[in-house]
Design a protein around this motif. Structure first.
Motif, mmCIF file in Angstrom:
data_model
loop_
_atom_site.group_PDB
_atom_site.id
_atom_site.type_symbol
_atom_site.label_atom_id
_atom_site.label_comp_id
_atom_site.label_asym_id
_atom_site.label_seq_id
_atom_site.Cartn_x
_atom_site.Cartn_y
_atom_site.Cartn_z
ATOM 1 N N GLY A 127 12.443 18.763 1.763
ATOM 2 C CA GLY A 127 12.529 18.292 3.361
ATOM 3 C C GLY A 127 11.769 17.188 2.906
ATOM 4 N N GLY A 128 12.070 16.480 2.105
ATOM 5 C CA GLY A 128 11.040 15.179 1.558
ATOM 6 C C GLY A 128 10.173 14.483 1.024
ATOM 7 N N PHE A 129 9.788 16.378 0.610
ATOM 8 C CA PHE A 129 8.277 16.401 0.131
ATOM 9 C C PHE A 129 8.971 16.928 -1.636
ATOM 10 N N GLY A 130 8.208 16.030 -2.657
ATOM 11 C CA GLY A 130 8.608 15.896 -3.790
ATOM 12 C C GLY A 130 7.474 16.376 -4.443
ATOM 13 N N PHE A 131 7.384 17.366 -5.653
ATOM 14 C CA PHE A 131 6.598 17.713 -6.830
ATOM 15 C C PHE A 131 6.937 18.215 -7.698
ATOM 16 N N GLN A 132 6.326 18.309 -9.292
ATOM 17 C CA GLN A 132 6.616 19.136 -9.730
ATOM 18 C C GLN A 132 6.533 20.606 -10.597
ATOM 19 N N PRO A 133 7.215 21.192 -10.049
ATOM 20 C CA PRO A 133 6.565 22.577 -10.552
ATOM 21 C C PRO A 133 5.817 22.912 -12.282
ATOM 22 N N THR B 39 0.262 11.742 -17.323
ATOM 23 C CA THR B 39 -0.601 11.263 -16.377
ATOM 24 C C THR B 39 -2.557 10.523 -17.125
ATOM 25 N N LEU B 40 -3.090 10.202 -16.878
ATOM 26 C CA LEU B 40 -4.129 10.150 -17.073
ATOM 27 C C LEU B 40 -5.086 10.952 -15.470
ATOM 28 N N PRO B 41 -6.036 12.447 -15.663
ATOM 29 C CA PRO B 41 -6.171 13.401 -15.338
ATOM 30 C C PRO B 41 -7.339 12.426 -13.875
ATOM 31 N N PHE B 42 -7.167 13.439 -13.071
ATOM 32 C CA PHE B 42 -7.944 12.622 -11.931
ATOM 33 C C PHE B 42 -7.099 10.616 -11.091
ATOM 34 N N VAL B 43 -6.891 10.336 -12.176
ATOM 35 C CA VAL B 43 -7.149 8.885 -11.964
ATOM 36 C C VAL B 43 -5.911 8.092 -11.800
ATOM 37 N N SER B 44 -4.788 8.557 -12.548
ATOM 38 C CA SER B 44 -3.333 7.755 -12.152
ATOM 39 C C SER B 44 -2.596 8.498 -10.907
ATOM 40 N N TYR B 45 -1.548 7.752 -10.167
ATOM 41 C CA TYR B 45 -0.727 8.089 -9.422
ATOM 42 C C TYR B 45 -0.279 9.414 -9.641
ATOM 43 N N GLY B 46 -0.062 10.385 -8.888
ATOM 44 C CA GLY B 46 0.154 11.110 -8.755
ATOM 45 C C GLY B 46 0.374 12.562 -8.050
ATOM 46 N N GLY B 47 0.456 13.178 -6.812
ATOM 47 C CA GLY B 47 0.191 14.296 -6.123
ATOM 48 C C GLY B 47 -0.319 15.372 -6.773
ATOM 49 N N SER B 48 0.937 16.335 -7.764
ATOM 50 C CA SER B 48 1.204 17.562 -7.713
ATOM 51 C C SER B 48 0.018 17.356 -8.988
ATOM 52 N N ASP C 124 0.691 -1.122 -0.462
ATOM 53 C CA ASP C 124 -0.133 0.129 0.150
ATOM 54 C C ASP C 124 0.825 1.252 -0.054
ATOM 55 N N LEU C 125 1.851 1.127 -0.380
ATOM 56 C CA LEU C 125 3.679 2.269 0.044
ATOM 57 C C LEU C 125 2.734 3.402 -1.106
ATOM 58 N N TYR C 126 1.787 2.752 -2.272
ATOM 59 C CA TYR C 126 1.355 4.226 -2.895
ATOM 60 C C TYR C 126 0.361 5.099 -2.761
ATOM 61 N N TYR C 127 -0.625 4.012 -2.366
ATOM 62 C CA TYR C 127 -1.948 3.759 -2.061
ATOM 63 C C TYR C 127 -1.679 4.935 -1.710
ATOM 64 N N LYS C 128 -1.225 4.755 0.103
ATOM 65 C CA LYS C 128 -1.072 5.564 0.499
ATOM 66 C C LYS C 128 -0.799 7.563 0.688
ATOM 67 N N ARG C 129 0.177 7.164 -0.390
ATOM 68 C CA ARG C 129 1.250 8.526 -0.997
ATOM 69 C C ARG C 129 -0.564 9.257 -1.764
ATOM 70 N N GLN C 130 -1.270 8.308 -2.822
ATOM 71 C CA GLN C 130 -2.637 9.128 -3.435
ATOM 72 C C GLN C 130 -3.893 9.256 -2.371
ATOM 73 N N LEU C 131 -3.639 8.579 -1.691
ATOM 74 C CA LEU C 131 -4.491 9.203 -0.059
ATOM 75 C C LEU C 131 -4.570 10.165 0.485
ATOM 76 N N ILE C 132 -3.228 10.136 1.385
ATOM 77 C CA ILE C 132 -2.547 11.675 1.117
ATOM 78 C C ILE C 132 -3.850 13.226 0.387
ATOM 79 N N TRP C 133 -2.612 12.759 -0.322
ATOM 80 C CA TRP C 133 -3.032 13.693 -1.968
ATOM 81 C C TRP C 133 -4.145 13.844 -2.165
ATOM 82 N N PHE C 134 -5.160 13.063 -2.187
ATOM 83 C CA PHE C 134 -6.565 12.937 -2.858
ATOM 84 C C PHE C 134 -7.041 13.801 -1.244
ATOM 85 N N TRP C 135 -6.666 14.259 0.213
ATOM 86 C CA TRP C 135 -7.232 14.055 0.970
ATOM 87 C C TRP C 135 -6.919 16.452 1.049
ATOM 88 N N ILE C 136 -5.576 16.633 0.630
ATOM 89 C CA ILE C 136 -5.382 17.695 0.327
ATOM 90 C C ILE C 136 -5.712 18.440 -1.093
#
Length: 381
Positions: free
Chosen positions: A108-114, A337-346, A45-57
């Motif tokens: 600080g360990g937080f990655g994003f795509q500008p 990425t496929l909008p709203f569906v693919s893994y990717g927080g940014s 559930d590594l990627y699931y947990k990351r995506q779930l956090i990004w979903f709430w944000i």
């Protein structure tokens, strides 16, 4: 007044992106569980947990954007103009390389795509500029010169990362917005011709890796174990699913055959597990959001709001088209990425925030229409 505002919200445009994002979180878990263990030596559930956090944000960003008046974004045009190139230069100097592209920043360990944030920034900038220049929109250089120069600089900075997929989305969004701004036909023809010539002139500057993506897209079986590997295994996943699919979680291709199945090729796993029903849900949902956005733009008499809605709708449509085109072998694989569906927080954050803006524009548009109808009724009686 509050009751009137709440009635003016387009709740179909509120519910559908949220449902699509929840569906995406589920499919990220299903498609990534094996990859997380095999490649990253993590839990299933590594990627699931990351995506779930990004979903709430992203959900917070969505409701924030839906509540804040869209006109406030005009105040950030100068900031967008100066900050976007600077941010992309920072990425080139200090960014982190992933999948052969230096397009990430880590703080600080937080990655994003500008570049994901710059996409919506460009839409806001072009909407504000073209809306302000409506009185002389028929004069090409005063109206379109500076914004097109800005777009070109942003594209080049993204292109040399190299990120051809995001760069292409930037250019296509700008092109759609220029076409929707009120440009004269002769200026449009010249711009289109110049664009085609510019694309042809850029071909010699493509890297061997980028060129191989084009050749593998149209003939993946010429390099089945290298450049065509991902496309071929995407085809196999689609064929395995058939009409009804193998069942949620029952994909075979995610067991090390299809590289990174939770990112740009997640639709192949959806097809394999849920068949035509899962694919139809995603496609119809995306189609509805895009058409709804264009409808909001059409019935709005505020040029800024109208162009903003067109820009957001085109971003979702273009990104969906590039992703699905790569899956089908029509376009090269670029990692879009496929909008709203693919893994990717940014990506999820920006898409939800953008649709939140669309919801806010819709609310103000409905309020104007309802107030006008009420006034017309009072005058007639």
């Amino acid at each position: 007044m509050l009751k009137k505002v709440l009635k003016s919200y387009d709740y179909s445009l509120v519910v559908l992106p949220i449902l699509l994002s929840i569906f995406g979180v589920i499919m990220v878990y299903s498609s990534s569980m094996v990859w997380a263990v095999m490649i990253n030596e993590g839990s299933t559930d590594l990627y699931y947990k990351r995506q779930l956090i990004w979903f709430w944000i992203s959900l917070v960003a969505f409701f924030f954007a839906a509540a804040v008046p869209y006109t406030i974004y005009k105040r950030f045009v100068k900031l967008i103009f100066f900050a976007s190139p600077i941010l992309l230069i920072i990425v080139l100097l200090f960014g982190v390389e992933r999948n052969n592209a230096k397009s990430w920043l880590e703080i600080g360990g937080f990655g994003f795509q500008p570049a994901e944030f710059i996409k919506v920034g460009l839409i806001i900038y072009l909407s504000a500029v073209f809306a302000r220049k409506q009185s002389y929109i028929d004069r090409f250089w005063p109206a379109f010169g500076p914004p097109l120069l800005f777009t070109g600089i942003v594209f080049l900075l993204i292109f040399i990362q190299p990120d051809l997929g995001t760069g292409s989305i930037i250019l296509l969004i700008a092109y759609v917005m220029v076409c929707s701004s009120g440009i004269r036909l002769k200026h449009w023809l010249r711009l289109t011709g110049a664009g085609i010539i510019a694309v042809l002139l850029m071909i010699p500057f493509l890297s061997p890796e980028q060129i191989s993506r084009f050749t593998s897209a149209y003939d993946p079986f010429s390099s089945p174990l290298k450049h065509g590997y991902q496309v071929i295994n995407g085809y196999i996943a689609i064929a395995n699913g058939g009409v009804t699919g193998k069942g949620l979680g029952e994909s075979v291709q995610k067991f090390g055959y299809l590289p990174e199945p939770h990112t740009d090729f997640i639709m192949a796993i959806i097809s394999e597990e849920l068949g035509i029903f899962g694919v139809s849900f995603v496609l119809l949902s995306l189609f509805f959001i895009i058409i709804r956005g264009l409808h909001i733009a059409r019935k709005n008499d505020d040029p800024f709001a109208s162009l903003l809605a067109i820009g957001i709708s085109s971003m979702i449509g273009i990104q969906s088209g590039i992703n699905l085109g790569a899956l089908l072998g029509i376009l090269p694989v670029t990692g879009v990425t496929l909008p709203f569906v693919s893994y990717g927080g940014s990506s999820l954050f920006i898409l939800m925030f953008s649709v939140g803006i669309l919801v806010n524009i819709s609310m103000f548009t409905n309020l104007k229409v309802n107030n006008k109808q009420q006034k017309d009724f009072q005058l007639s009686t």
